[in-house]
Design an enzyme around this catalytic site. Structure first.
Site, PDB file in Angstrom:
ATOM      1  NE  ARG A 152      -2.556  -2.447   2.662  1.00  0.00           N
ATOM      2  CZ  ARG A 152      -2.611  -2.797   4.130  1.00  0.00           C
ATOM      3  NH1 ARG A 152      -3.291  -1.990   5.204  1.00  0.00           N
ATOM      4  NH2 ARG A 152      -2.486  -3.433   4.359  1.00  0.00           N
TER       5      ARG A 152
ATOM      6  CD  GLU B 250      -3.005  -4.928  14.001  1.00  0.00           C
ATOM      7  OE1 GLU B 250      -2.742  -4.316  13.116  1.00  0.00           O
ATOM      8  OE2 GLU B 250      -4.117  -4.213  15.502  1.00  0.00           O
TER       9      GLU B 250
HETATM   10  O1  LIG Z   1       3.237  -1.346  11.902  1.00  0.00           O
HETATM   11  P1  LIG Z   1       2.896  -2.412  11.325  1.00  0.00           P
HETATM   12  O2  LIG Z   1       2.446  -3.153  11.940  1.00  0.00           O
HETATM   13  O3  LIG Z   1       4.548  -2.550  10.477  1.00  0.00           O
HETATM   14  O4  LIG Z   1       1.602  -2.681  10.637  1.00  0.00           O
HETATM   15  C1  LIG Z   1       1.350  -1.796   9.375  1.00  0.00           C
HETATM   16  C2  LIG Z   1       2.190  -2.380   8.054  1.00  0.00           C
HETATM   17  O5  LIG Z   1       1.069  -3.914   7.684  1.00  0.00           O
HETATM   18  C3  LIG Z   1       0.819  -3.614   6.449  1.00  0.00           C
HETATM   19  O6  LIG Z   1       1.367  -3.643   5.386  1.00  0.00           O
HETATM   20  P2  LIG Z   1       1.154  -5.741   5.287  1.00  0.00           P
HETATM   21  O7  LIG Z   1       2.929  -6.200   5.105  1.00  0.00           O
HETATM   22  O8  LIG Z   1       0.021  -6.312   5.551  1.00  0.00           O
HETATM   23  O9  LIG Z   1       1.188  -5.641   3.023  1.00  0.00           O
HETATM   24  P3  LIG Z   1       0.316  -4.915   2.154  1.00  0.00           P
HETATM   25  O10 LIG Z   1       0.051  -3.182   1.914  1.00  0.00           O
HETATM   26  O11 LIG Z   1       1.065  -5.243   1.426  1.00  0.00           O
HETATM   27  O12 LIG Z   1      -1.115  -4.871   2.312  1.00  0.00           O
HETATM   28  C4  LIG Z   1       0.657  -1.872   6.284  1.00  0.00           C
HETATM   29  O13 LIG Z   1       0.188  -1.773   4.327  1.00  0.00           O
HETATM   30  C5  LIG Z   1       2.147  -0.975   6.980  1.00  0.00           C
HETATM   31  O14 LIG Z   1       2.605  -1.519   5.652  1.00  0.00           O
HETATM   32  N1  LIG Z   2      -5.527  -2.599  11.328  1.00  0.00           N
HETATM   33  C1  LIG Z   2      -4.671  -2.789   9.901  1.00  0.00           C
HETATM   34  N2  LIG Z   2      -5.403  -2.493   9.342  1.00  0.00           N
HETATM   35  C2  LIG Z   2      -4.653  -1.715   8.052  1.00  0.00           C
HETATM   36  N3  LIG Z   2      -3.503  -1.963   7.895  1.00  0.00           N
HETATM   37  C3  LIG Z   2      -2.948  -2.260   9.448  1.00  0.00           C
HETATM   38  N4  LIG Z   2      -1.476  -2.782   9.079  1.00  0.00           N
HETATM   39  C4  LIG Z   2      -1.487  -3.290  10.175  1.00  0.00           C
HETATM   40  N5  LIG Z   2      -2.996  -3.601  10.929  1.00  0.00           N
HETATM   41  C5  LIG Z   2      -3.519  -3.118  10.234  1.00  0.00           C
END
Ligand SMILES: O=P(O)(O)OC[C@H]1O[C@H](OP(=O)(O)OP(=O)(O)O)[C@H](O)[C@@H]1O
Ligand SMILES: Nc1ncnc2[nH]cnc12
Length: 182
Positions: free
Chosen positions: A66, A103
């Site tokens: 994202r 998370e």
């Molecule tokens: O602060 P944190 O606990 O590290 O979580 C935040 C991260 O989690 C999500 O990415 P995700 O790895 O789910 O990947 P995506 O963007 O590919 O969906 C979001 O886009 C952040 O990069």
């Molecule tokens: N609760 C949440 N919603 C969307 N993106 C996330 N990345 C980590 N935690 C998330």
């Protein structure tokens, strides 16, 4: 967009809560309604591009996936380059890599070692700051390159998790911006 509060209200109104995704107990903050609204997406891009300009950034580092969607238009709007931080195994060249906890799981991210030079000033961009693990890993990666880290900006911080404190500690004097706290 005239005020910080109006921007936050617009952006917040375009983020959708999806309970129990991807695991029971997680409230997933879905940004797809925001991306589908050109006014909100444009205002977000403009705000983050202004941050890049204010900090004198020469590169936006976007975090897969994202952070790519948000970071690439920000880089173009600011007239600077974009560098991807990808999940492990995707970048074809020589990489620096870093493991971290999410998370809802764990992961490893990588950056092309040669994409950032000593002349670069880096703004890291992502959508969500939850535990702060991803951002902290990205901060570590950028700091292992010759470039200077000048800021970290996210669309939203999950205020019920300690990610904000964690990244502020990791950043020290380097500015941190969350356009929304939810
Ligand atoms: O602060 P944190 O606990 O590290 O979580 C935040 C991260 O989690 C999500 O990415 P995700 O790895 O789910 O990947 P995506 O963007 O590919 O969906 C979001 O886009 C952040 O990069
Ligand atoms: N609760 C949440 N919603 C969307 N993106 C996330 N990345 C980590 N935690 C998330």
């Amino acid at each position: 967009m005239s005020t910080h509060d109006e921007l936050a209200e617009l952006l917040g109104s375009r983020v959708r809560d999806i309970p129990d995704h991807p695991k029971p107990g997680i409230v997933f903050k879905d940004i797809t309604p925001l991306l589908a609204d050109p006014v909100a997406f444009g205002a977000l891009t403009e705000a983050l591009a202004a941050t890049a300009g204010r900090l004198g950034a020469t590169k936006v580092v976007g975090l897969e996936a994202r952070g790519f969607i948000l970071g690439a238009p920000v880089a173009l709007a600011a007239g600077i380059g974009f560098v991807p931080v990808r999940k492990a195994g995707k970048l074809p060249g020589a990489t620096l890599s870093q493991s971290y906890d999410l998370e809802y799981g764990s992961a490893e991210i990588e950056i092309h070692a040669e994409d950032l030079t000593a002349d670069d000033r880096v703004l890291i961009v992502d959508d969500v700051l939850a535990t702060g693990g991803t951002a902290e890993a990205a901060i570590g990666l950028v700091r292992r390159t010759p470039a200077r880290l000048v800021g970290l900006a996210v669309l939203m911080e999950l205020g019920f998790l300690p990610g904000g404190t964690r990244v502020r500690d990791a950043l020290g004097e380097v500015p941190y911006q969350a356009l929304l706290t939810v």
